[in-house]
Design a protein around this motif. Structure first.
Motif, PDB file in Angstrom:
ATOM      1  N   ARG A   3      45.369  40.880  53.729  1.00 37.38           N
ATOM      2  CA  ARG A   3      45.004  41.547  52.695  1.00 37.38           C
ATOM      3  C   ARG A   3      46.388  42.284  52.024  1.00 37.38           C
ATOM      4  O   ARG A   3      47.403  42.704  52.870  1.00 37.38           O
ATOM      5  CB  ARG A   3      44.195  42.937  53.032  1.00 37.38           C
ATOM      6  N   ILE A   4      46.339  42.501  50.823  1.00 37.90           N
ATOM      7  CA  ILE A   4      47.564  43.332  50.196  1.00 37.90           C
ATOM      8  C   ILE A   4      47.468  44.620  49.907  1.00 37.90           C
ATOM      9  O   ILE A   4      46.452  44.981  49.764  1.00 37.90           O
ATOM     10  CB  ILE A   4      47.929  42.475  48.786  1.00 37.90           C
ATOM     11  N   SER A   5      48.257  45.376  50.506  1.00 37.12           N
ATOM     12  CA  SER A   5      48.310  46.605  50.488  1.00 37.12           C
ATOM     13  C   SER A   5      48.247  47.426  49.029  1.00 37.12           C
ATOM     14  O   SER A   5      48.730  46.640  48.109  1.00 37.12           O
ATOM     15  CB  SER A   5      49.375  47.678  51.008  1.00 37.12           C
ATOM     16  N   ALA A   6      47.513  48.465  48.747  1.00 40.36           N
ATOM     17  CA  ALA A   6      47.313  48.967  47.422  1.00 40.36           C
ATOM     18  C   ALA A   6      48.647  49.473  46.499  1.00 40.36           C
ATOM     19  O   ALA A   6      48.639  49.275  45.419  1.00 40.36           O
ATOM     20  CB  ALA A   6      46.561  50.317  47.424  1.00 40.36           C
ATOM     21  N   ASP A   7      49.790  49.536  47.431  1.00 40.32           N
ATOM     22  CA  ASP A   7      51.030  49.904  46.602  1.00 40.32           C
ATOM     23  C   ASP A   7      51.844  48.592  46.626  1.00 40.32           C
ATOM     24  O   ASP A   7      53.120  48.682  46.159  1.00 40.32           O
ATOM     25  CB  ASP A   7      51.812  50.836  47.297  1.00 40.32           C
ATOM     26  N   SER A   8      51.254  47.266  46.721  1.00 43.12           N
ATOM     27  CA  SER A   8      52.142  46.083  46.676  1.00 43.12           C
ATOM     28  C   SER A   8      52.467  45.521  45.298  1.00 43.12           C
ATOM     29  O   SER A   8      51.491  45.855  44.575  1.00 43.12           O
ATOM     30  CB  SER A   8      51.442  45.133  47.556  1.00 43.12           C
ATOM     31  N   GLU A   9      53.219  45.168  45.238  1.00 47.38           N
ATOM     32  CA  GLU A   9      53.598  44.490  43.688  1.00 47.38           C
ATOM     33  C   GLU A   9      53.413  42.884  43.758  1.00 47.38           C
ATOM     34  O   GLU A   9      53.515  42.215  42.803  1.00 47.38           O
ATOM     35  CB  GLU A   9      55.192  44.702  43.408  1.00 47.38           C
ATOM     36  N   THR A  10      52.480  42.568  44.956  1.00 51.60           N
ATOM     37  CA  THR A  10      52.064  41.293  44.753  1.00 51.60           C
ATOM     38  C   THR A  10      50.665  41.162  44.233  1.00 51.60           C
ATOM     39  O   THR A  10      50.044  42.220  44.101  1.00 51.60           O
ATOM     40  CB  THR A  10      52.222  40.465  46.102  1.00 51.60           C
ATOM     41  N   GLY A  11      50.050  39.974  44.191  1.00 53.16           N
ATOM     42  CA  GLY A  11      48.644  39.920  43.409  1.00 53.16           C
ATOM     43  C   GLY A  11      48.744  39.612  42.037  1.00 53.16           C
ATOM     44  O   GLY A  11      49.837  39.267  41.465  1.00 53.16           O
ATOM     45  N   GLU A  56      35.251  45.152  29.967  1.00 52.35           N
ATOM     46  CA  GLU A  56      36.549  45.707  29.765  1.00 52.35           C
ATOM     47  C   GLU A  56      37.157  46.287  31.053  1.00 52.35           C
ATOM     48  O   GLU A  56      36.372  46.896  31.751  1.00 52.35           O
ATOM     49  CB  GLU A  56      36.647  46.770  28.515  1.00 52.35           C
ATOM     50  N   PRO A  57      38.511  46.354  31.361  1.00 47.34           N
ATOM     51  CA  PRO A  57      38.879  46.893  32.671  1.00 47.34           C
ATOM     52  C   PRO A  57      38.736  48.186  32.694  1.00 47.34           C
ATOM     53  O   PRO A  57      39.492  48.911  31.639  1.00 47.34           O
ATOM     54  CB  PRO A  57      40.229  46.176  32.478  1.00 47.34           C
ATOM     55  N   THR A  58      38.622  48.706  33.629  1.00 48.52           N
ATOM     56  CA  THR A  58      38.383  50.152  34.059  1.00 48.52           C
ATOM     57  C   THR A  58      39.502  50.466  35.164  1.00 48.52           C
ATOM     58  O   THR A  58      39.564  51.621  35.499  1.00 48.52           O
ATOM     59  CB  THR A  58      37.136  50.868  34.196  1.00 48.52           C
ATOM     60  N   TRP A  59      39.794  49.631  35.556  1.00 50.91           N
ATOM     61  CA  TRP A  59      40.412  49.482  36.940  1.00 50.91           C
ATOM     62  C   TRP A  59      42.021  49.598  36.611  1.00 50.91           C
ATOM     63  O   TRP A  59      42.414  49.127  35.540  1.00 50.91           O
ATOM     64  CB  TRP A  59      40.332  48.357  37.837  1.00 50.91           C
ATOM     65  N   SER A  60      42.871  49.626  37.597  1.00 47.64           N
ATOM     66  CA  SER A  60      44.255  49.663  37.366  1.00 47.64           C
ATOM     67  C   SER A  60      44.878  48.427  36.838  1.00 47.64           C
ATOM     68  O   SER A  60      44.421  47.426  37.373  1.00 47.64           O
ATOM     69  CB  SER A  60      45.061  50.235  38.858  1.00 47.64           C
ATOM     70  N   SER A  61      45.882  48.335  36.176  1.00 48.38           N
ATOM     71  CA  SER A  61      46.427  47.105  35.778  1.00 48.38           C
ATOM     72  C   SER A  61      47.579  46.776  36.624  1.00 48.38           C
ATOM     73  O   SER A  61      48.383  45.954  36.456  1.00 48.38           O
ATOM     74  CB  SER A  61      47.171  47.171  34.397  1.00 48.38           C
ATOM     75  N   LYS A  62      47.997  47.415  37.747  1.00 50.07           N
ATOM     76  CA  LYS A  62      48.881  47.219  38.695  1.00 50.07           C
ATOM     77  C   LYS A  62      48.503  45.991  39.537  1.00 50.07           C
ATOM     78  O   LYS A  62      47.467  45.699  39.831  1.00 50.07           O
ATOM     79  CB  LYS A  62      49.307  48.402  39.744  1.00 50.07           C
ATOM     80  N   PRO A  63      49.607  45.110  39.755  1.00 48.41           N
ATOM     81  CA  PRO A  63      49.035  43.966  40.423  1.00 48.41           C
ATOM     82  C   PRO A  63      48.406  44.247  41.972  1.00 48.41           C
ATOM     83  O   PRO A  63      48.626  45.083  42.578  1.00 48.41           O
ATOM     84  CB  PRO A  63      50.436  43.089  41.008  1.00 48.41           C
ATOM     85  N   ALA A  64      47.320  43.332  42.160  1.00 46.89           N
ATOM     86  CA  ALA A  64      46.584  43.515  43.404  1.00 46.89           C
ATOM     87  C   ALA A  64      45.651  42.375  43.724  1.00 46.89           C
ATOM     88  O   ALA A  64      46.000  41.363  42.932  1.00 46.89           O
ATOM     89  CB  ALA A  64      45.382  44.872  42.992  1.00 46.89           C
TER      90      ALA A  64
END
Length: 126
Positions: A3-11, A56-64
């Protein structure tokens, strides 16, 4: 699977989700979205025959990393799709939208990921 951590820039960056019903009958879809091991969406959608619904997206737009868990009426088992893995095989783009296609023989329904630039109705929440 690692799993990728929440503060990762991958995904991937996930925007809108389209559920498209290509059958001649109304279908119900229960959808759960998991973002980096945390559920960020759950709802039931009823889609009329030959119609579509946009979420519509309500989640963060950061990579995950995203996993979809869904049940389609007529199929009594949970379907699972890892959207991040689908993306690696299918397309490039700064932000993706997900497509859930309900087809005749609903057990053959599919999930794909595409660049939001390919669909006017797709959005990202940058």
């Amino acid at each position: 699977m690692e799993r990728i951590s929440a503060d990762s820039e991958t995904g991937i960056r996930l925007g809108s989700i389209r559920i498209a019903n290509t059958t001649d009958e109304t279908q119900k879809v229960d959808l759960w979205i998991e973002r980096d091991n945390e559920f960020v969406y759950h709802d039931s959608n009823e889609i009329e025959a030959n119609n579509e619904v946009w979420i519509e997206p309500t989640w963060s737009s950061k990579p995950a990393e995203y996993d979809f868990y869904y049940v389609i009426s007529g199929v009594d088992e949970l379907q699972v799709a890892n959207l991040t893995e689908l993306h690696e095989e299918e397309t490039e783009g700064d932000c993706l939208f997900a497509d859930i296609w309900i087809v005749d023989g609903v057990e053959d329904s599919t999930v794909t990921a595409k660049d939001v630039e390919e669909q006017e109705a797709a959005t990202c929440n940058f």
